[in-house]
Design a protein around this motif. Structure first.
Motif: not given
Length: 509
Positions: A227, A251-252, A255, A257
């Motif tokens: 992650k 997209e990552r 995720t 923030n």
């Protein structure tokens, strides 16, 4: 006559072991797959050692084989492969988990050799080996933690093979068994390989590009497992894939923030295939909306929703847009959206939206006003629309069926004549209504009505089958006879209508 007893596990058990054994032996004599399954079951009764030896023998035999697997042999092969996988992952694993793990390694090791022999339908074989990787990862994670570096080297050796399968998927399935230390070992080895991998010498040097991308994808996979958005971005840049994977990076970042950075990536120029319609599936739009919302720019997110709707008539994005409007503003906005759909440059897209939105009155109007703009080849749009409109808007439904039939005939597509016939028969009474100005004519008897309907359906189908011959291709007549308003609706004239002017049935003239 007495009803045959339903075949259930209980009913079969009641027959007794002797009767079932007799049936199984008889079928096994002519079914090699069943014979092998029975042999495996019998081996299992002698303990895990005998079962493992039987599985090992079959894996090696299948791996050594070089015969081509055609479509007739593919199904039995897939069935045997999957039975071996299930046996290892369940029956053998319960008795000897360590031996099951080793045999699963051997099993995925023959994947490339097997897929080299399979032509059409290779996806079914890939699925079996992909599931075997999942089984291997699950069983390995349940085993006592061993040498993480040794396991990492074993996984990496498998991933380095130049084969058919998506070998790097094994890293994902083995992630838990590898642990942080094992994953770090694979990352270090991959980074080293990427540094020494030759760079492309030009557009023709595709092998160098492919090797570097493969290694970069592996690093991106490892980054996802941790992650780590920054590591993912570094991997994409190392493979020079910024123009093709900007959406994945965005997209990552969302995720993680980090919406502002995500928006920067979404604004980067991207490379697309020639036939790819920009963001038709809404991925770019959804990511942009998510980033704007996370950044507190809700008005801009609403504008993006509306712009996407205007371009693609996405019912999903319109619903989200209307849901966020203040009270009493949603109705006016919905009416505006319906007008946008009615005037959309792609009439078929507008029709599909109206059917999805259940605005059947607007669909009816679009069909009558823009019929010529509807491409009869779009069967997946026009036929569901015709079916949806049949009950309340039969005239529009008839026009759509006619459009579908005309398209088949004008293209002389004999393979689709059966669909044209089905479209004609889908609503024959409504087509008759259309011929008489929207109302059914008055018949003297039921025989008169049946005579007309039968002539319409059978007469046109005879014409369709006639045009299957190359010597008689379909050509739409420039002049079609039309019944005058004052023409008497007698039986003789109805016969004249169906016999002398079959194309008027299709064209509506």
């Amino acid at each position: 006559m007495a009803r045959t007893k339903t075949v259930t596990q209980e009913a079969l058990a009641a027959l007794g072991a002797e009767a079932l054994a007799e049936v199984l032996i008889a079928h096994a004599a002519t079914d090699p797959t069943l014979r092998k399954k029975l042999g495996m079951l019998l081996a299992g009764t002698e303990g895990p050692g005998k079962l493992a030896a039987e599985i090992d023998k079959r894996i090696k035999t299948i791996g050594r084989s070089r015969s081509i697997v055609d479509w007739e042999k593919r199904k039995p092969l897939v069935q045997e492969l999957d039975h071996l996988r299930v046996t290892m992952a369940t029956r053998l694993a319960r008795q000897d988990a360590a031996r099951a793990v080793e045999l699963l390694w051997d099993f995925i090791g023959i994947a490339d050799a097997v897929m080299q022999r399979v032509g059409e339908g290779i996806g079914e074989v890939e699925d079996v080996f992909g599931t075997a990787m999942e089984d291997l990862g699950r069983l390995s994670a349940a085993e006592p933690r061993g040498d993480a570096k040794a396991l990492a080297r074993r996984v990496l050796a498998y991933c380095e093979r130049d084969g058919f399968g998506a070998t790097d998927a094994l890293i994902r399935h083995m992630s838990e068994a590898l642990g942080a230390g094992g994953r770090a070992e694979i990352r270090r080895a991959t980074e080293g390989a990427l540094k020494t991998a030759p760079r492309s010498s030009g557009p023709q040097d595709w092998r160098a590009d492919a090797k570097r991308r493969h290694l970069a994808f592996r690093l991106a996979l490892l980054a996802d497992l941790e992650k780590d958005a920054d590591a993912f971005i570094a991997a994409i840049r190392a493979g020079a894939m910024e123009s093709t994977h900007a959406l994945e990076v965005a997209e990552r970042l969302i995720t993680a923030n980090r919406p502002a950075e995500a928006l920067d990536w979404l604004d980067k120029p991207r490379r697309r295939d020639e036939d790819e319609d920009e963001d038709d599936d809404g991925t770019d739009t959804d990511l942009r909306i998510a980033a704007l919302e996370a950044h507190g720019r809700k008005d801009e997110a609403q504008s993006v929703r509306w712009q996407h709707f205007e371009r693609f008539l996405s019912a999903e994005h319109l619903r989200a847009y209307l849901k966020r409007l203040p009270d009493f503003e949603d109705f006016e906005a919905e009416q505006k959206a319906l007008d946008v759909a009615a005037a959309h440059k792609q009439a078929a897209r507008g029709l599909a939206f109206f059917i999805t939105w259940r605005a059947h009155d607007r669909a009816d109007r679009l069909v009558r006003e823009r019929l010529t703009a509807l491409d009869g080849r779009l069967y997946e749009v026009l036929r569901p629309a015709a079916e949806a409109l049949e009950e309340k808007f039969p005239e529009a439904a008839s026009l759509l069926y006619r459009r579908l039939i005309e398209s088949v005939l004008e293209r002389g597509s004999s393979k689709q004549y059966q669909y044209a016939a089905r479209d004609l028969q889908g609503s024959p009474m409504k087509m008759v209504e259309a011929l008489w100005g929207g109302e059914l004519p008055t018949f003297d008897s039921i025989d008169d009505a049946n005579e007309l309907i039968g002539a319409l359906v059978m007469g046109l189908w005879n014409r369709l089958t006639h045009h299957q011959e190359r010597s008689a291709p379909w050509r739409r007549s420039a002049r079609c006879w039309k019944r005058p308003r004052s023409w008497p609706r007698t039986r003789a004239n109805r016969r004249r209508l169906t016999i002398s002017s079959p194309q008027s049935v299709i064209s509506g003239n």
